[in-house]
Design a protein around this motif. Sequence first.
Motif, short mmCIF file in Angstrom:
data_model
loop_
_atom_site.label_atom_id
_atom_site.label_comp_id
_atom_site.label_asym_id
_atom_site.label_seq_id
_atom_site.Cartn_x
_atom_site.Cartn_y
_atom_site.Cartn_z
N THR A 1 0.84 -1.20 0.00
CA THR A 1 0.00 0.00 0.00
C THR A 1 0.87 1.25 0.00
O THR A 1 0.60 2.21 -0.73
N GLY A 2 1.94 1.23 0.79
CA GLY A 2 2.87 2.36 0.83
C GLY A 2 3.54 2.60 -0.50
O GLY A 2 3.73 3.75 -0.91
N ILE A 3 3.86 1.52 -1.21
CA ILE A 3 4.48 1.67 -2.54
C ILE A 3 3.49 2.31 -3.52
O ILE A 3 3.86 3.18 -4.31
N LEU A 4 2.23 1.90 -3.46
CA LEU A 4 1.22 2.51 -4.32
C LEU A 4 1.05 4.00 -4.00
O LEU A 4 0.93 4.83 -4.91
N LEU A 5 1.04 4.33 -2.71
CA LEU A 5 0.91 5.73 -2.31
C LEU A 5 2.16 6.53 -2.70
O LEU A 5 2.06 7.71 -3.07
N LEU A 6 3.32 5.91 -2.62
CA LEU A 6 4.56 6.57 -3.05
C LEU A 6 4.51 6.85 -4.55
O LEU A 6 4.92 7.92 -5.01
N LEU A 7 3.99 5.91 -5.31
CA LEU A 7 3.82 6.11 -6.75
C LEU A 7 2.94 7.33 -7.02
O LEU A 7 3.28 8.19 -7.85
N ALA A 8 1.83 7.42 -6.31
CA ALA A 8 0.92 8.57 -6.48
C ALA A 8 1.60 9.86 -6.04
O ALA A 8 1.45 10.90 -6.71
N THR A 9 2.37 9.82 -4.96
CA THR A 9 3.06 11.02 -4.47
C THR A 9 4.09 11.51 -5.48
O THR A 9 4.16 12.70 -5.79
N LEU A 10 4.90 10.60 -5.99
CA LEU A 10 5.92 10.98 -6.97
C LEU A 10 5.30 11.56 -8.23
O LEU A 10 5.78 12.56 -8.77
#
Length: 193
Positions: free
Chosen positions: A137-146
């Motif tokens: 989930t954190g990786i998906l949110l990091l993708l959205a943040t970047l």
Amino acid sequence: MGERNAGTPKGERYEEDERKEEGDVGHGARAGGPGGGADGRGETEEERADRRWQELLQEIRVAQTGVQILLGFLLTVVFTPLFHELERTDKTIYLVTVVLGSLATGALIGPVSFHRIVSGKRVKPQAVVWASRLTFTGILLLLATLTSALFLILRVATHDPYVPWLVSGVLAWYLVCWFALPLWVRAHYSNGK
């Protein structure tokens, strides 16, 4: 253990272990039947959970570093004079980006807190599964943040109409590197084996 795996090259044992899904370990003393366990390593359920936890921590360290640096940078932007001159749309994109970065940080730090709270309660295999879900989930949110941060920076820096196309290209690259390539390798090397 050496005799049991002597005829199997180390790479094959590793690939076999990598094909296992989350939570596939039985509840007995050993994972699997005769011959040393379903994972080919002869590990107990607890040994496998310990190993998977260590691997997960290494993965989290990489993602945490990136999201913490990005979030730290984002948090300082609001205190610069240029921020107050931004259009309303850019300020909205900025706020969305900060929230996404905060959510990503929470999800990527969550496994550490999770482990601390359940430590010693004999639920490590289940903790590893949940920590893995938080990490993904954190990786998906990091993708959205970047993606959001890149969109904001390029909008402010250039105001050109090609910015969405450029951001879409970078997003496609992230998707290939982070998801498509690993899924392709997983499908390609685990079919029929």
